[in-house]
Design a protein around this motif. Structure first.
Motif, mmCIF file in Angstrom:
data_model
loop_
_atom_site.group_PDB
_atom_site.id
_atom_site.type_symbol
_atom_site.label_atom_id
_atom_site.label_comp_id
_atom_site.label_asym_id
_atom_site.label_seq_id
_atom_site.Cartn_x
_atom_site.Cartn_y
_atom_site.Cartn_z
ATOM 1 N N THR A 45 -14.634 -1.274 -4.877
ATOM 2 C CA THR A 45 -14.179 -2.044 -3.718
ATOM 3 C C THR A 45 -12.665 -1.900 -3.584
ATOM 4 N N PHE A 46 -12.240 -1.737 -2.361
ATOM 5 C CA PHE A 46 -10.818 -1.552 -2.069
ATOM 6 C C PHE A 46 -10.033 -2.804 -2.406
ATOM 7 N N LEU A 47 -8.865 -2.597 -3.027
ATOM 8 C CA LEU A 47 -8.039 -3.725 -3.429
ATOM 9 C C LEU A 47 -6.740 -3.786 -2.630
ATOM 10 N N ILE A 48 -5.953 -2.729 -2.701
ATOM 11 C CA ILE A 48 -4.643 -2.714 -2.071
ATOM 12 C C ILE A 48 -4.184 -1.276 -1.941
ATOM 13 N N SER A 49 -3.329 -1.012 -0.952
ATOM 14 C CA SER A 49 -2.822 0.343 -0.768
ATOM 15 C C SER A 49 -1.320 0.302 -0.513
ATOM 16 N N ILE A 50 -0.703 1.484 -0.582
ATOM 17 C CA ILE A 50 0.716 1.599 -0.276
ATOM 18 C C ILE A 50 0.975 2.967 0.323
ATOM 19 N N SER A 51 1.829 2.975 1.334
ATOM 20 C CA SER A 51 2.250 4.224 1.945
ATOM 21 C C SER A 51 3.426 4.785 1.161
ATOM 22 N N SER A 52 3.589 6.103 1.220
ATOM 23 C CA SER A 52 4.677 6.736 0.469
ATOM 24 C C SER A 52 6.062 6.395 1.014
ATOM 25 N N ILE A 53 6.112 5.791 2.198
ATOM 26 C CA ILE A 53 7.424 5.417 2.742
ATOM 27 C C ILE A 53 7.874 4.052 2.234
ATOM 28 N N ASP A 55 8.048 1.155 -1.210
ATOM 29 C CA ASP A 55 8.064 1.121 -2.665
ATOM 30 C C ASP A 55 7.358 -0.110 -3.232
ATOM 31 N N LYS A 56 6.903 -0.979 -2.346
ATOM 32 C CA LYS A 56 6.222 -2.180 -2.801
ATOM 33 C C LYS A 56 5.300 -2.697 -1.710
ATOM 34 N N ASN A 57 4.130 -3.156 -2.128
ATOM 35 C CA ASN A 57 3.232 -3.845 -1.206
ATOM 36 C C ASN A 57 2.560 -4.973 -1.965
ATOM 37 N N GLU A 58 2.536 -6.138 -1.335
ATOM 38 C CA GLU A 58 2.042 -7.325 -2.026
ATOM 39 C C GLU A 58 0.898 -7.948 -1.242
ATOM 40 N N ASP A 59 -0.116 -8.412 -1.957
ATOM 41 C CA ASP A 59 -1.236 -9.104 -1.318
ATOM 42 C C ASP A 59 -1.747 -10.149 -2.300
ATOM 43 N N GLY A 60 -1.268 -11.370 -2.117
ATOM 44 C CA GLY A 60 -1.691 -12.440 -3.005
ATOM 45 C C GLY A 60 -1.235 -12.192 -4.430
ATOM 46 N N ARG A 61 -2.181 -12.188 -5.358
ATOM 47 C CA ARG A 61 -1.847 -11.978 -6.764
ATOM 48 C C ARG A 61 -1.614 -10.512 -7.109
ATOM 49 N N PHE A 62 -1.868 -9.632 -6.172
ATOM 50 C CA PHE A 62 -1.793 -8.191 -6.426
ATOM 51 C C PHE A 62 -0.567 -7.577 -5.760
ATOM 52 N N THR A 63 0.178 -6.803 -6.546
ATOM 53 C CA THR A 63 1.338 -6.081 -6.027
ATOM 54 C C THR A 63 1.282 -4.657 -6.531
ATOM 55 N N VAL A 64 1.492 -3.717 -5.635
ATOM 56 C CA VAL A 64 1.561 -2.322 -6.040
ATOM 57 C C VAL A 64 2.989 -1.834 -5.843
ATOM 58 N N PHE A 65 3.501 -1.153 -6.859
ATOM 59 C CA PHE A 65 4.842 -0.575 -6.836
ATOM 60 C C PHE A 65 4.724 0.945 -6.867
ATOM 61 N N LEU A 73 2.911 5.026 -9.948
ATOM 62 C CA LEU A 73 2.671 3.734 -9.306
ATOM 63 C C LEU A 73 2.012 2.791 -10.293
ATOM 64 N N SER A 74 2.160 1.518 -9.997
ATOM 65 C CA SER A 74 1.587 0.521 -10.878
ATOM 66 C C SER A 74 1.011 -0.621 -10.052
ATOM 67 N N LEU A 75 0.019 -1.256 -10.621
ATOM 68 C CA LEU A 75 -0.608 -2.428 -10.014
ATOM 69 C C LEU A 75 -0.343 -3.615 -10.926
ATOM 70 N N HIS A 76 0.257 -4.659 -10.354
ATOM 71 C CA HIS A 76 0.532 -5.875 -11.091
ATOM 72 C C HIS A 76 -0.409 -6.970 -10.606
ATOM 73 N N ILE A 77 -1.027 -7.651 -11.546
ATOM 74 C CA ILE A 77 -1.904 -8.781 -11.211
ATOM 75 C C ILE A 77 -1.323 -10.016 -11.895
ATOM 76 N N VAL A 78 -0.898 -10.973 -11.055
ATOM 77 C CA VAL A 78 -0.290 -12.182 -11.605
ATOM 78 C C VAL A 78 -0.761 -13.406 -10.814
ATOM 79 N N PRO A 79 -1.286 -14.453 -11.442
ATOM 80 C CA PRO A 79 -1.709 -14.458 -12.840
ATOM 81 C C PRO A 79 -3.079 -13.810 -12.991
#
Lengths: 114, 114
Positions: A45-53, A55-65, A73-79
């Protein structure tokens, strides 16, 4: 030739702490990156995406850098929550067409302990 | 509940059998995909259909024959498979046009070839 790599097959974190899942890629032509979550006996199931233009996209507890210079790239889940325990796939594509080929990494199994 | 439905969930077949995997979606997506996933490996793209026409074939052996009868249905016909074809077969769908490539996956059909 693996263009998308997730070098950590597994990760274990305590509930409430941060989970950091990493992904490296080799093809500098990739322009979209996505994270998918997969529970056993279910499809991804799709979680989150980011375009190459970006450097960060955030959606609730999920952030992709995205670090383009490092091709990382990295996916941060907090908490982190026990329900986040699943396999996480990083994926990448190039081209503006939505039906372009999506290339997946090998996946990282996240276990969040209560 | 996934909005992409795959049947059967499990299939066991001999090397001389002919069988089919079926996939259905009612999200109005005009792109549909077949992916193959082996244990502890990432999903690998097999076929892409755009507007019911085959647009990508990732050099898949002819013993796998896809079919898209209409915009909601996608079939994968199987004939003379080999034991190494045993895998989870995932169907997915998406919108067409510019976008991140977000796919909606079904739960998969787990195929065992004896």
């Amino acid at each position: 030739d693996q263009q998308v790599k997730q070098n950590s097959p597994s990760l274990s974190v305590q509930e409430g702490r941060i989970s950091i899942l990493n992904c490296d890629y080799t093809n500098s032509m990739f322009d979209y990156f996505l994270w998918y979550k997969k529970y056993p006996a279910e499809g991804p199931t799709f979680l989150i995406s980011i375009s190459s233009i970006k450097d960060k996209n955030e959606d609730g507890r999920f952030t992709v850098f995205l670090n383009k210079s490092a091709k990382h790239l990295s996916l941060h889940i907090v908490p982190s929550q026990p329900g986040d325990s699943a396999v996480y796939f990083c994926a990448a594509k190039h081209g503006s067409s939505n039906t372009g080929k999506l290339i997946f990494g090998q996946g990282t199994t996240l276990q969040v302990k209560p | 509940d996934t909005e992409v439905t795959q049947t059967p969930k499990h299939l066991v077949m001999g090397m001389t059998n002919k069988k089919s995997l079926k996939c259905e979606q009612h999200m109005g997506h005009r792109a549909m995909y077949w992916y193959k996933q082996k244990a502890k490996k990432p999903p690998e793209l097999m076929f892409v259909y755009s507007y019911e026409k085959l647009s990508i074939n990732e050099s898949v052996p002819s013993r796998f024959s896809p079919e898209c009868p209409n915009s909601s249905l996608l079939n994968l016909h199987l004939h003379a498979l080999q034991p190494e074809d045993s895998a989870l077969y995932l169907c997915a769908s998406s919108q067409i046009g510019r976008g991140t490539g977000e796919l909606f996956f079904g739960e998969g059909s787990r195929l065992t070839v004896l």
